[in-house]
Design a protein around this motif. Structure first.
Motif, PDB file in Angstrom:
ATOM      1  N   UNK A   1       0.807  -1.215   0.000  1.00 26.42           N
ATOM      2  CA  UNK A   1       0.000   0.000   0.000  1.00 26.42           C
ATOM      3  C   UNK A   1       0.841   1.266   0.000  1.00 26.42           C
ATOM      4  N   UNK A   2       1.889   1.309   0.828  1.00 25.90           N
ATOM      5  CA  UNK A   2       2.591   2.585   1.031  1.00 25.90           C
ATOM      6  C   UNK A   2       3.885   2.709   0.231  1.00 25.90           C
ATOM      7  N   UNK A   3       4.315   1.639  -0.448  1.00 26.60           N
ATOM      8  CA  UNK A   3       5.586   1.703  -1.157  1.00 26.60           C
ATOM      9  C   UNK A   3       5.524   1.095  -2.555  1.00 26.60           C
TER      10      UNK A   3
ATOM     11  N   UNK B   1       7.368  15.828  -8.117  1.00 27.25           N
ATOM     12  CA  UNK B   1       7.064  15.173  -6.851  1.00 27.25           C
ATOM     13  C   UNK B   1       6.367  13.831  -7.076  1.00 27.25           C
ATOM     14  N   UNK B   2       5.388  13.814  -7.965  1.00 26.37           N
ATOM     15  CA  UNK B   2       4.586  12.616  -8.178  1.00 26.37           C
ATOM     16  C   UNK B   2       5.390  11.510  -8.851  1.00 26.37           C
ATOM     17  N   UNK B   3       6.348  11.880  -9.700  1.00 26.65           N
ATOM     18  CA  UNK B   3       7.106  10.869 -10.457  1.00 26.65           C
ATOM     19  C   UNK B   3       8.496  10.613  -9.899  1.00 26.65           C
ATOM     20  N   UNK B   4       8.848  11.239  -8.769  1.00 28.58           N
ATOM     21  CA  UNK B   4      10.210  11.120  -8.232  1.00 28.58           C
ATOM     22  C   UNK B   4      10.653   9.678  -8.067  1.00 28.58           C
ATOM     23  N   UNK B   5       9.815   8.847  -7.471  1.00 29.80           N
ATOM     24  CA  UNK B   5      10.226   7.476  -7.170  1.00 29.80           C
ATOM     25  C   UNK B   5      10.297   6.591  -8.408  1.00 29.80           C
ATOM     26  N   UNK B   6       9.792   7.077  -9.530  1.00 28.89           N
ATOM     27  CA  UNK B   6       9.864   6.293 -10.758  1.00 28.89           C
ATOM     28  C   UNK B   6      11.293   6.192 -11.289  1.00 28.89           C
TER      29      UNK B   6
ATOM     30  N   UNK C   1       0.891   9.808   8.931  1.00 26.81           N
ATOM     31  CA  UNK C   1       1.300  10.369  10.228  1.00 26.81           C
ATOM     32  C   UNK C   1       2.220  11.565  10.078  1.00 26.81           C
ATOM     33  N   UNK C   2       2.077  12.516  10.966  1.00 24.32           N
ATOM     34  CA  UNK C   2       2.936  13.703  10.961  1.00 24.32           C
ATOM     35  C   UNK C   2       4.385  13.288  11.122  1.00 24.32           C
ATOM     36  N   UNK C   3       5.261  13.924  10.357  1.00 25.24           N
ATOM     37  CA  UNK C   3       6.680  13.624  10.455  1.00 25.24           C
ATOM     38  C   UNK C   3       7.144  12.586   9.469  1.00 25.24           C
ATOM     39  N   UNK C   4       6.206  11.896   8.772  1.00 24.99           N
ATOM     40  CA  UNK C   4       6.606  10.923   7.763  1.00 24.99           C
ATOM     41  C   UNK C   4       6.982  11.666   6.501  1.00 24.99           C
ATOM     42  N   UNK C   5       8.204  11.489   6.058  1.00 21.42           N
ATOM     43  CA  UNK C   5       8.691  12.179   4.872  1.00 21.42           C
ATOM     44  C   UNK C   5       8.732  11.211   3.712  1.00 21.42           C
ATOM     45  N   UNK C   6       8.781  11.747   2.514  1.00 24.90           N
ATOM     46  CA  UNK C   6       8.899  10.891   1.348  1.00 24.90           C
ATOM     47  C   UNK C   6      10.188  10.098   1.443  1.00 24.90           C
ATOM     48  N   UNK C   7      10.132   8.839   1.083  1.00 26.63           N
ATOM     49  CA  UNK C   7      11.325   8.017   1.182  1.00 26.63           C
ATOM     50  C   UNK C   7      11.052   6.540   1.282  1.00 26.63           C
ATOM     51  N   UNK C   8       9.956   6.084   1.969  1.00 31.48           N
ATOM     52  CA  UNK C   8       9.751   4.654   2.102  1.00 31.48           C
ATOM     53  C   UNK C   8       9.684   3.933   0.769  1.00 31.48           C
ATOM     54  N   UNK C   9       9.135   4.595  -0.237  1.00 27.71           N
ATOM     55  CA  UNK C   9       9.028   3.919  -1.517  1.00 27.71           C
ATOM     56  C   UNK C   9      10.384   3.658  -2.130  1.00 27.71           C
ATOM     57  N   UNK C  10      11.376   4.401  -1.679  1.00 29.55           N
ATOM     58  CA  UNK C  10      12.730   4.203  -2.189  1.00 29.55           C
ATOM     59  C   UNK C  10      13.581   3.454  -1.194  1.00 29.55           C
ATOM     60  N   UNK C  11      12.911   2.822  -0.238  1.00 31.35           N
ATOM     61  CA  UNK C  11      13.647   2.279   0.889  1.00 31.35           C
ATOM     62  C   UNK C  11      14.671   1.238   0.516  1.00 31.35           C
ATOM     63  N   UNK C  12      14.471   0.557  -0.574  1.00 33.06           N
ATOM     64  CA  UNK C  12      15.416  -0.472  -0.940  1.00 33.06           C
ATOM     65  C   UNK C  12      16.073  -0.181  -2.269  1.00 33.06           C
ATOM     66  N   UNK C  13      15.991   1.051  -2.709  1.00 34.99           N
ATOM     67  CA  UNK C  13      16.548   1.369  -4.013  1.00 34.99           C
ATOM     68  C   UNK C  13      18.048   1.175  -4.055  1.00 34.99           C
ATOM     69  N   UNK C  14      18.691   1.088  -2.888  1.00 35.99           N
ATOM     70  CA  UNK C  14      20.133   0.934  -2.882  1.00 35.99           C
ATOM     71  C   UNK C  14      20.607  -0.493  -2.775  1.00 35.99           C
ATOM     72  N   UNK C  15      19.690  -1.468  -2.715  1.00 33.26           N
ATOM     73  CA  UNK C  15      20.124  -2.860  -2.687  1.00 33.26           C
ATOM     74  C   UNK C  15      20.592  -3.239  -4.083  1.00 33.26           C
ATOM     75  N   UNK C  16      21.813  -3.621  -4.203  1.00 27.49           N
ATOM     76  CA  UNK C  16      22.397  -3.792  -5.525  1.00 27.49           C
ATOM     77  C   UNK C  16      22.149  -5.173  -6.076  1.00 27.49           C
ATOM     78  N   UNK C  17      21.731  -5.253  -7.328  1.00 30.50           N
ATOM     79  CA  UNK C  17      21.597  -6.548  -7.978  1.00 30.50           C
ATOM     80  C   UNK C  17      22.962  -7.142  -8.264  1.00 30.50           C
ATOM     81  N   UNK C  18      23.921  -6.306  -8.646  1.00 29.48           N
ATOM     82  CA  UNK C  18      25.224  -6.842  -9.040  1.00 29.48           C
ATOM     83  C   UNK C  18      25.969  -7.433  -7.856  1.00 29.48           C
ATOM     84  N   UNK C  19      25.704  -6.925  -6.665  1.00 32.12           N
ATOM     85  CA  UNK C  19      26.387  -7.440  -5.489  1.00 32.12           C
ATOM     86  C   UNK C  19      25.435  -8.165  -4.573  1.00 32.12           C
ATOM     87  N   UNK C  20      24.356  -8.640  -5.138  1.00 35.43           N
ATOM     88  CA  UNK C  20      23.239  -9.023  -4.305  1.00 35.43           C
ATOM     89  C   UNK C  20      23.423 -10.298  -3.534  1.00 35.43           C
TER      90      UNK C  20
END
Length: 305
Positions: free
Chosen positions: A175-177, A208-213, A282-301
Motif C-alpha cells: 500500500x505505502x511503497x 514530486x509525483x514521479x520522483x520514485x519512478x 502520520x505527521x513527520x513521515x517524509x517521502x522516502x519509504x518507496x525508495x527504501x530499498x533502491x540501494x540494494x544492488x543486484x550486481x552485489x546481491x
C-alpha cells in the motif's frame, strides 16, 4: 553488539555499516563484487574482509529473491551467530528460507523504512535511518537473542523498531511503497508521448509525483514481483476508482445534459477522498519509504565474499 557483517554493500548495506561503525561496532563488508566492498570500506564503512570468527550479527542487504539463498550460504559458512536482512518483502523470503532448511531460530526478518533514489555505496549515509521505522518480522521459533540483536541493530542505526507479522508487513508495503512505485512509473511513462514543448511546462508537482519512478527498474521488478499478490490487490482497487473517474470525465467532456451533476459529484468525491487519505499519513513521515530499498544492488546481491 560488538561485531557485525554486512552482505551487500549498496546504498542500504553501506548506510547500515556506516551507522554501526559510528557506534564503535567492528563491521565486515562482503559483496559479490569485491570492488564495491572496497569502495564502501574506503568510505569508512568497515573492513572489506571475511571475519575469522563468527560475528554477532550478519545483515543481508540483498534483494528479496536472494535473501533465502544468502541466508543458507552464510549460515553454512558460520558467518555469524544471528542473522537478519533488509529486504522490503518478508513472507516469500521467509518461506524460501524454511524450504532450504535454514536455521530460523537465528534469523529475524528486517526492513529499514528509509532510502534514496540514488543507489550504490557512494550514495550511502550513516544517518539514513535516523528516526525512521525499522520493521522486524520474527517467525515463530525465532530465538530471543536474534530478536534482541536485530532490535539493537535498528537502535544503533537511530531507527525505531516496529514488530509486525510477515503478511501484515507485506500488505503494508504494498500500500505505502510498492503500489505507489508502479503508479508513479505508469504516470512517468506517459511522458514518453509528450513533445518537448509540453514537457518544458513541467513543474514541481509532476516532479514530486514521479520522483520514485527513477529507481532501478530491474531491482523494482524483483521487489514488486516478490510481493505480487498484495500489490495486485491494491492496484485492482485503484482500477475500479479510475473507471469511475474516467466515466465521469467522459460525461463532462461530452457535455451530456442528463449526467453532468452526477459526474461532477463522482469527480469531486474522488478528489476529496484523496485529500482525506493523504491526511492519514502520520505527521513527520517524509517521502522516502518507496525508495527504501533502491540501494540494494543486484550486481552485489546474492552472496558476498
Amino acid at each position: 553488539m560488538r561485531s557485525a557483517a554486512v552482505v551487500g554493500t549498496g546504498l542500504i548495506g553501506t548506510s547500515i555499516a556506516l551507522a554501526l561503525r559510528g557506534r564503535g561496532v567492528t563491521t565486515y563488508l562482503l559483496d559479490r563484487d569485491p570492488e564495491t566492498a572496497r569502495t564502501a570500506a574506503g568510505l569508512g564503512a568497515g573492513l572489506a574482509a571475511v571475519p575469522r570468527t563468527p560475528v554477532d550479527l550478519a545483515i543481508l542487504a540483498v534483494p528479496p529473491q536472494h535473501v533465502a539463498r544468502a541466508l543458507h550460504e552464510h549460515q553454512h559458512l558460520n558467518l555469524a551467530h544471528d542473522f537478519t536482512d533488509a529486504a522490503s518483502v518478508k513472507a516469500k523470503p521467509q518461506a524460501e528460507a524454511a524450504a532450504l532448511g535454514c536455521d530460523l531460530s537465528r534469523y529475524v526478518g528486517g526492513h529499514p523504512m528509509a532510502g534514496r533514489e540514488q543507489s550504490g555505496p557512494l550514495a550511502a549515509r550513516g544517518d539514513l535511518f535516523q528516526g525512521r521505522p525499522w520493521v522486524l518480522t520474527p517467525a515463530e521459533g525465532a530465538g530471543r537473542r536474534a530478536l534482541d540483536r536485530t532490535m539493537e541493530l535498528a537502535e544503533l542505526c537511530g531507527a525505531r523498531p516496529v514488530v509486525m507479522g510477515h503478511e501484515q508487513h507485506d500488505r503494508a508495503v504494498a500500500l505505502i511503497s510498492h503500489t505507489p512505485h508502479v503508479v508513479a512509473s505508469l504516470l512517468a511513462a506517459r511522458l514518453l508521448h509528450g513533445d518537448e514543448a509540453e514537457l518544458q511546462l513541467a513543474g514541481q508537482g509532476l516532479r514530486d509525483v514521479t520522483r520514485i519512478a527513477g529507481g532501478d527498474a530491474e531491482l523494482w521488478t524483483d521487489i514488486i514481483g516478490s510481493n505480487a499478490s498484495a500489490v495486485a490487490d491494491v492496484l485492482a482497487e485503484i482500477v475500479l476508482d479510475l473507471r469511475v473517474v474516467v466515466e465521469a470525465l467522459a460525461d463532462l467532456g461530452t457535455g451530456a445534459p442528463e449526467r453532468p451533476r452526477i459526474s461532477r459529484e463522482h469527480l469531486t468525491t474522488a478528489l476529496v477522498r484523496g485529500v482525506q487519505g493523504r491526511g492519514r499519513i502520520p505527521a513527520g513521515v517524509v517521502s522516502g519509504p518507496a525508495a527504501a530499498v533502491s540501494g540494494l544492488r543486484l550486481s552485489g546481491a546474492a552472496v558476498g565474499g
